[in-house]
Enzyme design. Structure first.
Site, PDB file in Angstrom:
ATOM      1  N   GLY A  54     -10.150   2.660   5.240  1.00 13.99           N
ATOM      2  CA  GLY A  54     -10.879   1.586   5.880  1.00 13.99           C
ATOM      3  C   GLY A  54     -12.471   2.479   5.805  1.00 13.99           C
TER       4      GLY A  54
ATOM      5  N   THR B  39      -3.751   8.185   4.786  1.00 10.16           N
ATOM      6  CA  THR B  39      -2.809   7.993   3.519  1.00 10.16           C
ATOM      7  C   THR B  39      -3.193   8.108   2.163  1.00 10.16           C
ATOM      8  OG1 THR B  39      -3.567   5.807   3.904  1.00 10.16           O
ATOM      9  CG2 THR B  39      -1.497   6.355   5.007  1.00 10.16           C
TER      10      THR B  39
ATOM     11  N   GLU C 272       0.230   1.789  11.349  1.00  7.38           N
ATOM     12  CA  GLU C 272       0.321   2.331  12.502  1.00  7.38           C
ATOM     13  C   GLU C 272       1.779   2.588  12.848  1.00  7.38           C
ATOM     14  OE1 GLU C 272      -1.740   2.675  16.008  1.00  7.38           O
ATOM     15  OE2 GLU C 272      -3.606   1.970  15.069  1.00  7.38           O
TER      16      GLU C 272
END
Lengths: 708, 708
Positions: B198, B159, B451
């Site tokens: 992350g 992203t 997700e």
């Protein structure tokens, strides 16, 4: 350099999707005077100017810096919150109470944690004195510094770890010791520990403590006592007082909630607040002849929470809708690669426009209720006993009191849901602390359980509806808010009598629909209640048995009430503003009918075909309101400082401001734990030599021809 | 000493309301073998024993200490989270992958932040290699330490700040430089900044980067590249790589999300993962003949989130229901002052029992979907091209893929709502961090947007329903989950044909009801879609136009699906456990019908009278399930360590454990800011002398006789 070509393509693309330009386009769509709507929402130009002044005061006050709050630790935010007292006390001493109250409304929207901490002293502690102290006692505490906040800070010690909503069931005791002319305040059990006491952990020198009055072995119920907690000079705890910090909460960490245990703490007899019940030097207890009319105080709190629900929704929607006006996602076949604004997706309109309409409904309801409250209170003060007017006001007060119980519950639930829907509508960015909606949720969530747990309030509202139904059956003329229950025979069984579907798009039809549905559910609840009585249950058990019906009735009644208030406000508004508000109002009506379709079909006010039409018109009105969405949000008139979210900035420049905020809040530094944790972990097979870590240019590609 | 008398009264009272005794009473009500139900929920005794082992492993591992997490600062929780890698890698290397996966399921329930951080490397980074690397490339990265976590840690850079769900719209470029045989990875704009990555802020040495492949000026769409970020020996950033910390989030602060900007970063050609698209030394691009069948990978993630929704609901309900079994509130006239358990209030049953039923529905759905997924995948692997079986499996996979999109959305929404309802049902204590539900909400909330954003997933599910409807109209036999669409002529207009109301209380009737309602809404959505096409819209625009109908269809289809899976599981279960589950299942059915009453009345499957009966029976079944509520929660078999909430302790001793936790977490110390802030504030009028602060024994009471 072949790789610069796409760069310039990208630059062209970036222009086409420029968020600032997108925002300007949206703003240019306004087909009404935004400023006029702002005045209407604020209750007049003067109020708007005042609010603008308050926002600027705070923005320029370094103590009210807001954009770094997400990264403060609990101790830091506690300290910062205490520091802000300085500014507010300055204003408190230099402006009228009416102006200061309006200032606090803005503070509440900006910084709910500080608002709570300040409110614990001025709202709860001083409020307890006002409600429970004699004039002499009140003067005594004023002289000690209760209003000027000199030499003392108060807190409000009502709830216990084992008792919340059930105030008569509190366990803390206040036993009169006649010999010493003192009360002994005592925490007899662990569950009697005073709990959640805002200001107890670090701020308060005194508490208004609710405890069971015991005189000569006899219990007189819960009364209010002022108990000194700390030496104001050193803040050391006084003997017998044990205070602890309650620590981390979901939100509002600026407020220092604590617990308090009293072990045989002695206070002078005069520290029992004796406006109502009095205990004499010789232990004679004089109880009040009549229960005090406490509707007023409770009502004020509830009206404030309806207003706060509207205000907080404003803030959440400003963020989500402004973001949706500039965020783009997915290109379609005809757009030449330019992606579509979120706001142009019908499903995104469906997510946000009904909530925008709902927030307008709550705002107008808040205004009307505030006005109603003020006029009722002044009528109440000027009326004398036996006046015809007095009875009428008391009846209206009871009605508004119950309606406001339901409204407090449903408006705080609506607002919490609005915040979460707004958060989710920002996609992943809604999960960042800096975009503001996460913290807003965490701060607001407590509103659903404090000052009357929402579920319990809905049951109170439902109980009032049942008793009104029964009184109406006996011929009593009810107060206006529940007046439809005087019309049951006309309403039950009534169907929507329109000759064409389009006629449904009329506030009058929707109002009638709500009346019919509410009449039915209240009647059903009443019938169920009477059947419970007939089966031998006592009144309390019968009410318990009908809880779900009470909640359901209160829910529908509250939605109907909100729609009515909104429709009233629209009716009074002329011109362009009136026209745009009518669309918003109709959307609210259509949406709430759709949400409660089960009831409208159950009682057959609408046919399935009409309901299908309502569903499709909800889409149409979402689109219509979407066209004015940015102007409608601009009318909330919140400065960027107030909104405190890079996604909700007025100019639409969301990415740059978001990126800058994240950078500012997370300055780069040394790796905090590479040497201690990561190095030993990833180099644990350190026997092998360094060559292994040199990048192999082939990257495993050489043998790929053998792969499938 | 007259004030001791009430103390002993209180002691008697305390005995009568003793929470531990209350819990024992509840547990004694069990009318089924709890252990047997646990085995059923866990998929057999072996799995239960494994889960118990995992819970014990973690409870005794000092790195997995959980009761202090609420007071850790973000830096502390980040560091603690990294530290836990040590334990998990130990297990990863010493147990089978199947066993380790089950362990991770428990870890996810215990510590979602850690689970995410660990999963970023093993799930996302290694997963990207598995899906996109050739065998040779995969081997290369394994050798470099990707599986053993030696010398490298991966993250997953998909992203961007300006692009989430629209992966083909990503802006980052990967331009082939033929001369150097390298790709140049570049971030052309601010909005192309990789965002939310992350592990980027502190953990990762490498990233799997999704970027636009550009070769000889031509764009080939989004592909996956491995890009080194940091020197593994020092963790200094490599040239051209700019990484920042994304900072504070709503929850899961243990995971170090970061942003990444690439400025002309060169990587070997072989670092493009070339399982699908290949770029040769001379810049020939070979695109795959067929789009890969990616259903499998997506499906696995969605099944896992359905399972996680069930598991997290278990934890939330364990807290709320155990607390409700011992918390007492309000005495009634016949109880002699002993207050009523929350669980005995019909309204409290209404708040929690349907959610308990729903969590059972999600758990059984998760089990069935996991089994179905595993069997489909193995059929898929063993089937060869052209097999009749293969086509059938692919059809079933497509159906399950779409249904699971809807289930991921509605189950995560259900779970988030369950957590919040559980939190509110604990009253004020739900707002404390230590009672666990606040943090659970904050951690879980992200599941609704990551997700696959829930709203987008529901639209995908709805799109599949419309296309299935259209295919069925052309005579195609559909997969079982949507098989009812082959029966439209029978289902449309069908009414509930029972001769007595009691017959509604049968899973078969409820299943038929859902089929009728779903058939109607899917058909309506299909008709609406075809009308849009007929009006000249292209397919995409037509689908957008029907978004709300797609969402509505997906919603009802998903609820119907959940009920079906629950009913299937009940049908297979005999004896006492089967009997209690039948009650729970019927409650779930009645409750979801009531919640969707609008649809059941709209399509007239039920009459208003039948619907009224369903409403009243929902109350009856809430009461019935309430009687077994503690045994049903005990069957979840979560240890106190797992539940990590003093309100959810097994023995019911909630107040003592809550009080102790708050004390332990907030040790008393010096006042942190009295001297700096409070003293100057409250002593600011320091001109006056000390006498003023001495308590006046009279407390303003002397003159009270003049007061009204």
């Amino acid at each position: 350099m072949p790789y610069q070509q796409p760069l310039s393509e990208k630059q062209k693309y970036a222009q086409a999707v420029c968020p600032v330009r997108s925002m300007k386009e949206e703003r240019a769509r306004a087909n009404f005077n935004i400023r006029e709507l702002t005045y209407l929402l604020d209750g007049g130009e003067q109020n708007t100017l005042l609010k603008e002044k308050f926002m600027l005061d705070m923005e320029r006050d370094p103590l009210f810096k807001m954009d770094d709050i997400h990264d403060l630790t609990k101790p830091e935010i506690r300290e910062r919150t205490m520091e802000k007292f300085r500014s507010l006390i300055h204003y408190l001493q230099n402006e009228s109470i009416e102006v200061f109250k309006k200032r606090m409304e803005v503070v509440s929207m900006l910084d709910p944690g500080f608002w709570t901490r300040f409110g614990v002293h001025y709202g709860l502690f001083v409020g307890a004195l006002q409600s429970n102290a004699t004039a002499g006692q009140f003067g005594y505490w004023l002289e000690k510094g209760a209003l000027s906040l000199t030499g003392m800070v108060g807190c409000f010690a009502m709830t216990e770890i084992g008792h919340g909503s059930n105030v008569p069931g509190l366990e803390t005791t206040a036993t009169f010791d006649e010999a010493a002319d003192q009360f002994i305040i005592h925490t007899p059990t662990l569950t009697a520990t005073k709990w959640w006491i805002g200001g107890a952990a670090h701020s308060a020198t005194h508490a208004s403590v609710f405890a069971q009055l015991i005189v000569k072995g006899k219990r007189y119920g819960t009364k209010c006592f002022v108990v000194p907690l700390r030496d104001p000079k050193t803040y050391t705890l006084l003997p017998g007082v044990n205070i602890g910090d309650i620590g981390k909460k979901m939100g509002r960490d600026g407020i220092d909630n604590g617990y308090i245990q009293f072990t045989n703490v002695r206070i002078p007899r005069g520290y029992m607040l004796q406006k109502h019940t009095k205990v004499s030097r010789t232990g004679d207890v004089q109880e009040p002849k009549l229960q005090q009319l406490t509707y007023g105080a409770l009502l004020q709190g509830r009206v404030a929470m309806v207003v706060d629900s509207g205000n907080t929704s404003k803030k959440a929607l400003t963020i989500a809708i402004r973001y949706a006006a500039v965020r783009r996602q997915f290109a379609n076949s005809k757009s030449g690669g330019v992606e579509t604004k979120l706001l142009d997706y019908p499903i995104h309109q469906r997510r946000l426009m009904p909530l925008l309409a709902q927030s307008y409904a709550m705002l107008f309801t808040g205004i009307e209720m505030s006005d109603m409250y003020n006029s009722m209170m002044s009528r109440l003060e000027s009326a004398s006993e036996g006046d015809k007017d007095l009875n009428e006001v008391i009846e209206a007060l009871k009605e508004t009191h119950s309606t406001s119980a339901g409204l407090k519950a449903f408006c705080t639930w609506n607002c919490l849901n609005t915040i979460e829907q707004c958060r989710q509508s920002c996609g992943g960015h809604g999960y960042s602390a800096y975009t503001g909606l996460a913290g807003m949720y965490q701060d607001f969530a407590v509103q659903c359980t404090w000052e009357g747990d929402n579920t319990i309030l809905t049951l109170q509202a439902g109980r009032y509806l049942i008793s009104s139904y029964r009184e109406a059956a006996k011929g009593k003329k009810l107060a206006p808010g529940v007046g439809y229950l005087n019309n049951l025979s006309e309403l039950i069984g009534k169907k929507c009598a329109v000759s064409s579907l389009e006629q449904i798009l009329d506030p009058a039809v929707i109002i009638e629909g709500w009346q019919v549905v509410c009449a039915n559910v209240v009647k059903n609840a009443g019938v169920e209640f009477e059947a419970c009585l007939a089966s031998g249950l006592d009144i309390d058990d019968a009410y318990e048995q009908c809880s779900q019906s009470r909640l359901y009735a209160a829910r529908l009644h509250s939605y109907g009430y909100l729609f009515n208030r909104f429709a009233d406000a629209v009716k009074k508004t002329q011109g362009e503003v009136g026209r745009v508000l009518l669309d918003v109002c109709l959307l609210y009506g259509l949406y709430t009918i759709e949400e409660n379709a089960g009831a409208f079909l159950q009682y057959q006010y609408f046919t399935p075909d009409q309901m299908e039409y309502i569903r499709s018109q909800t889409n149409v009105y979402c689109k219509r309101v979407r066209d004015q969405a940015i102007p409608l949000v601009d009318a909330f008139n919140l400065t960027d400082y107030m909104v405190n979210s890079p996604l909700g900035v007025r100019d639409g420049n969301v990415y740059e401001k978001y990126f800058n905020q994240v950078q500012r809040s997370n300055p780069q530094g040394e790796h905090p734990y590479f040497d201690r944790l990561i190095k030993p972990l990833i180099h644990r097979n350190a026997g092998q030599d360094d060559d292994e870590e040199v990048d192999d240019e082939a990257g495993g590609l050489e043998d790929e021809d053998d792969d499938e």
